[in-house]
Motif scaffolding. Sequence first.
Motif, PDB file in Angstrom:
ATOM      1  N   MET A 224      58.667  46.942  50.995  1.00  0.00           N
ATOM      2  CA  MET A 224      59.569  47.854  50.592  1.00  0.00           C
ATOM      3  C   MET A 224      60.394  47.185  49.338  1.00  0.00           C
ATOM      4  O   MET A 224      60.600  47.842  48.450  1.00  0.00           O
ATOM      5  CB  MET A 224      60.661  48.409  51.644  1.00  0.00           C
ATOM      6  N   ALA A 225      60.609  45.797  49.546  1.00  0.00           N
ATOM      7  CA  ALA A 225      61.271  45.083  48.540  1.00  0.00           C
ATOM      8  C   ALA A 225      60.543  45.150  47.054  1.00  0.00           C
ATOM      9  O   ALA A 225      60.836  45.159  46.003  1.00  0.00           O
ATOM     10  CB  ALA A 225      61.469  43.591  48.969  1.00  0.00           C
ATOM     11  N   GLU A 226      59.161  45.049  47.201  1.00  0.00           N
ATOM     12  CA  GLU A 226      58.263  44.923  46.124  1.00  0.00           C
ATOM     13  C   GLU A 226      58.271  46.502  45.150  1.00  0.00           C
ATOM     14  O   GLU A 226      58.173  46.482  44.283  1.00  0.00           O
ATOM     15  CB  GLU A 226      56.877  44.910  46.319  1.00  0.00           C
ATOM     16  N   LEU A 227      58.459  47.540  46.214  1.00  0.00           N
ATOM     17  CA  LEU A 227      58.426  48.843  45.683  1.00  0.00           C
ATOM     18  C   LEU A 227      59.968  49.067  44.789  1.00  0.00           C
ATOM     19  O   LEU A 227      59.985  49.774  43.837  1.00  0.00           O
ATOM     20  CB  LEU A 227      58.408  50.105  46.811  1.00  0.00           C
ATOM     21  N   LEU A 228      60.855  48.564  45.407  1.00  0.00           N
ATOM     22  CA  LEU A 228      62.152  48.646  44.947  1.00  0.00           C
ATOM     23  C   LEU A 228      62.233  47.992  43.591  1.00  0.00           C
ATOM     24  O   LEU A 228      62.909  48.375  42.503  1.00  0.00           O
ATOM     25  CB  LEU A 228      63.240  48.281  45.762  1.00  0.00           C
ATOM     26  N   GLN A 229      61.682  46.798  43.387  1.00  0.00           N
ATOM     27  CA  GLN A 229      61.631  45.871  42.339  1.00  0.00           C
ATOM     28  C   GLN A 229      60.983  46.424  41.317  1.00  0.00           C
ATOM     29  O   GLN A 229      61.167  46.501  40.111  1.00  0.00           O
ATOM     30  CB  GLN A 229      60.759  44.349  42.799  1.00  0.00           C
ATOM     31  N   ALA A 230      59.688  47.086  41.390  1.00  0.00           N
ATOM     32  CA  ALA A 230      58.817  47.709  40.682  1.00  0.00           C
ATOM     33  C   ALA A 230      59.761  49.057  40.035  1.00  0.00           C
ATOM     34  O   ALA A 230      59.635  49.170  38.800  1.00  0.00           O
ATOM     35  CB  ALA A 230      57.542  48.272  41.456  1.00  0.00           C
ATOM     36  N   ALA A 231      60.363  49.750  40.880  1.00  0.00           N
ATOM     37  CA  ALA A 231      61.071  50.909  40.478  1.00  0.00           C
ATOM     38  C   ALA A 231      62.289  50.271  39.483  1.00  0.00           C
ATOM     39  O   ALA A 231      62.540  50.998  38.574  1.00  0.00           O
ATOM     40  CB  ALA A 231      61.769  51.622  41.630  1.00  0.00           C
ATOM     41  N   SER A 232      62.993  49.075  39.906  1.00  0.00           N
ATOM     42  CA  SER A 232      64.144  48.728  39.077  1.00  0.00           C
ATOM     43  C   SER A 232      63.573  48.177  37.656  1.00  0.00           C
ATOM     44  O   SER A 232      64.380  48.597  36.600  1.00  0.00           O
ATOM     45  CB  SER A 232      64.809  47.575  39.690  1.00  0.00           C
ATOM     46  N   ASP A 233      62.415  47.690  37.621  1.00  0.00           N
ATOM     47  CA  ASP A 233      61.778  46.969  36.352  1.00  0.00           C
ATOM     48  C   ASP A 233      61.425  48.377  35.533  1.00  0.00           C
ATOM     49  O   ASP A 233      61.704  48.633  34.233  1.00  0.00           O
ATOM     50  CB  ASP A 233      60.461  46.303  36.896  1.00  0.00           C
ATOM     51  N   LEU A 234      60.839  49.198  36.048  1.00  0.00           N
ATOM     52  CA  LEU A 234      60.380  50.515  35.341  1.00  0.00           C
ATOM     53  C   LEU A 234      61.549  51.290  34.727  1.00  0.00           C
ATOM     54  O   LEU A 234      61.594  51.818  33.637  1.00  0.00           O
ATOM     55  CB  LEU A 234      59.371  51.410  36.270  1.00  0.00           C
ATOM     56  N   MET A 235      62.466  51.316  35.677  1.00  0.00           N
ATOM     57  CA  MET A 235      63.711  52.349  35.258  1.00  0.00           C
ATOM     58  C   MET A 235      64.507  51.534  34.171  1.00  0.00           C
ATOM     59  O   MET A 235      64.946  52.386  33.186  1.00  0.00           O
ATOM     60  CB  MET A 235      64.483  52.660  36.479  1.00  0.00           C
ATOM     61  N   ALA A 236      64.410  50.348  34.054  1.00  0.00           N
ATOM     62  CA  ALA A 236      65.194  49.277  33.224  1.00  0.00           C
ATOM     63  C   ALA A 236      64.478  49.518  31.767  1.00  0.00           C
ATOM     64  O   ALA A 236      64.975  49.697  30.716  1.00  0.00           O
ATOM     65  CB  ALA A 236      65.367  48.218  33.808  1.00  0.00           C
ATOM     66  N   GLU A 237      63.011  49.435  31.923  1.00  0.00           N
ATOM     67  CA  GLU A 237      62.065  49.654  30.602  1.00  0.00           C
ATOM     68  C   GLU A 237      62.152  50.888  30.182  1.00  0.00           C
ATOM     69  O   GLU A 237      62.084  51.159  28.562  1.00  0.00           O
ATOM     70  CB  GLU A 237      60.814  49.083  31.183  1.00  0.00           C
ATOM     71  N   ARG A 238      62.063  51.971  31.091  1.00  0.00           N
ATOM     72  CA  ARG A 238      61.606  53.257  30.511  1.00  0.00           C
ATOM     73  C   ARG A 238      62.607  54.245  30.799  1.00  0.00           C
ATOM     74  O   ARG A 238      62.643  55.351  30.022  1.00  0.00           O
ATOM     75  CB  ARG A 238      60.340  53.676  31.062  1.00  0.00           C
ATOM     76  N   GLY A 239      63.537  53.926  31.600  1.00  0.00           N
ATOM     77  CA  GLY A 239      64.626  54.858  31.859  1.00  0.00           C
ATOM     78  C   GLY A 239      64.293  55.793  33.077  1.00  0.00           C
ATOM     79  O   GLY A 239      63.313  55.787  33.606  1.00  0.00           O
ATOM     80  N   TYR A 240      65.282  56.205  33.759  1.00  0.00           N
ATOM     81  CA  TYR A 240      65.048  57.084  34.990  1.00  0.00           C
ATOM     82  C   TYR A 240      64.179  58.183  34.913  1.00  0.00           C
ATOM     83  O   TYR A 240      62.965  58.348  35.722  1.00  0.00           O
ATOM     84  CB  TYR A 240      66.330  57.459  35.657  1.00  0.00           C
ATOM     85  N   ASP A 241      64.263  58.952  34.002  1.00  0.00           N
ATOM     86  CA  ASP A 241      63.497  60.174  33.771  1.00  0.00           C
ATOM     87  C   ASP A 241      62.049  59.998  33.328  1.00  0.00           C
ATOM     88  O   ASP A 241      61.215  60.606  33.941  1.00  0.00           O
ATOM     89  CB  ASP A 241      64.090  61.156  32.617  1.00  0.00           C
ATOM     90  N   ALA A 242      61.977  58.781  32.687  1.00  0.00           N
ATOM     91  CA  ALA A 242      60.398  58.612  32.312  1.00  0.00           C
ATOM     92  C   ALA A 242      59.647  58.019  33.470  1.00  0.00           C
ATOM     93  O   ALA A 242      58.266  57.971  33.244  1.00  0.00           O
ATOM     94  CB  ALA A 242      60.341  57.902  31.155  1.00  0.00           C
ATOM     95  N   THR A 243      60.179  57.414  34.446  1.00  0.00           N
ATOM     96  CA  THR A 243      59.541  56.606  35.602  1.00  0.00           C
ATOM     97  C   THR A 243      59.021  57.613  36.554  1.00  0.00           C
ATOM     98  O   THR A 243      59.674  58.638  36.983  1.00  0.00           O
ATOM     99  CB  THR A 243      60.476  55.606  36.038  1.00  0.00           C
ATOM    100  N   THR A 244      58.056  57.448  36.881  1.00  0.00           N
ATOM    101  CA  THR A 244      57.258  58.369  37.961  1.00  0.00           C
ATOM    102  C   THR A 244      56.912  57.567  39.399  1.00  0.00           C
ATOM    103  O   THR A 244      56.718  56.468  39.282  1.00  0.00           O
ATOM    104  CB  THR A 244      55.958  58.862  37.634  1.00  0.00           C
ATOM    105  N   MET A 245      56.893  58.135  40.504  1.00  0.00           N
ATOM    106  CA  MET A 245      56.596  57.887  41.641  1.00  0.00           C
ATOM    107  C   MET A 245      55.210  56.984  41.728  1.00  0.00           C
ATOM    108  O   MET A 245      55.023  55.916  41.905  1.00  0.00           O
ATOM    109  CB  MET A 245      56.486  58.857  42.801  1.00  0.00           C
TER     110      MET A 245
END
Length: 184
Positions: free
Chosen positions: A1-22
């Motif tokens: 779960m920690a790896e999933l959250l880290q990946a989500a955080s990294d992507l959202m920081a890079e691309r923004g919330y809206d542009a990040t997909t599951m």
Amino acid sequence: MAELLQAASDLMAERGYDATTMAEIAARAGAKVGSLYRFFPNKEAIAETLLQQQMAVLHDEYEALAGRASTLLPEELADILIDLMVTRYPRVKSLPALMQARTDSVEIRNVSRAQAIQGISAALRVCAPALDEVVAKDIAAVVLNNMKVMLGMTLKEAPTTPGAPDELRRMNRLYLCARLDPWR
């Protein structure tokens, strides 16, 4: 779960919330998308978990600082504060994207600012016990803005020169020494 959250955080920081997909979050974490859905039913649930985690990081940082502020001179506290946003940035880098995506972003931003001002003013009052609470909050607001400028300089999002961060550190030291010394 920690790896999933880290990946989500990294992507959202890079691309923004809206542009990040599951699917992108799962791929970045090296997991199957079904694994991601086992923990989080949707992207909003991930964002809420990240927001809570990152707000807790900020709270913990300020608590720890207040816990040791009694052993610090004003110039030492100034140095720690001016660099605090820069040092914690990797742990909360998606916070702006997370806030921006929410319908209550203004409220969340206000809570975050109030938490920062409260945390900084608590450390100031531990360092200078006679410091008036209202004055401490005013000083904390100034210091918080200096911290934001330092982060902006570090990320090259604010006008800067090679020596400007050191000048901001000096300015912060002089300001806190001048404001805290009479209250120590």
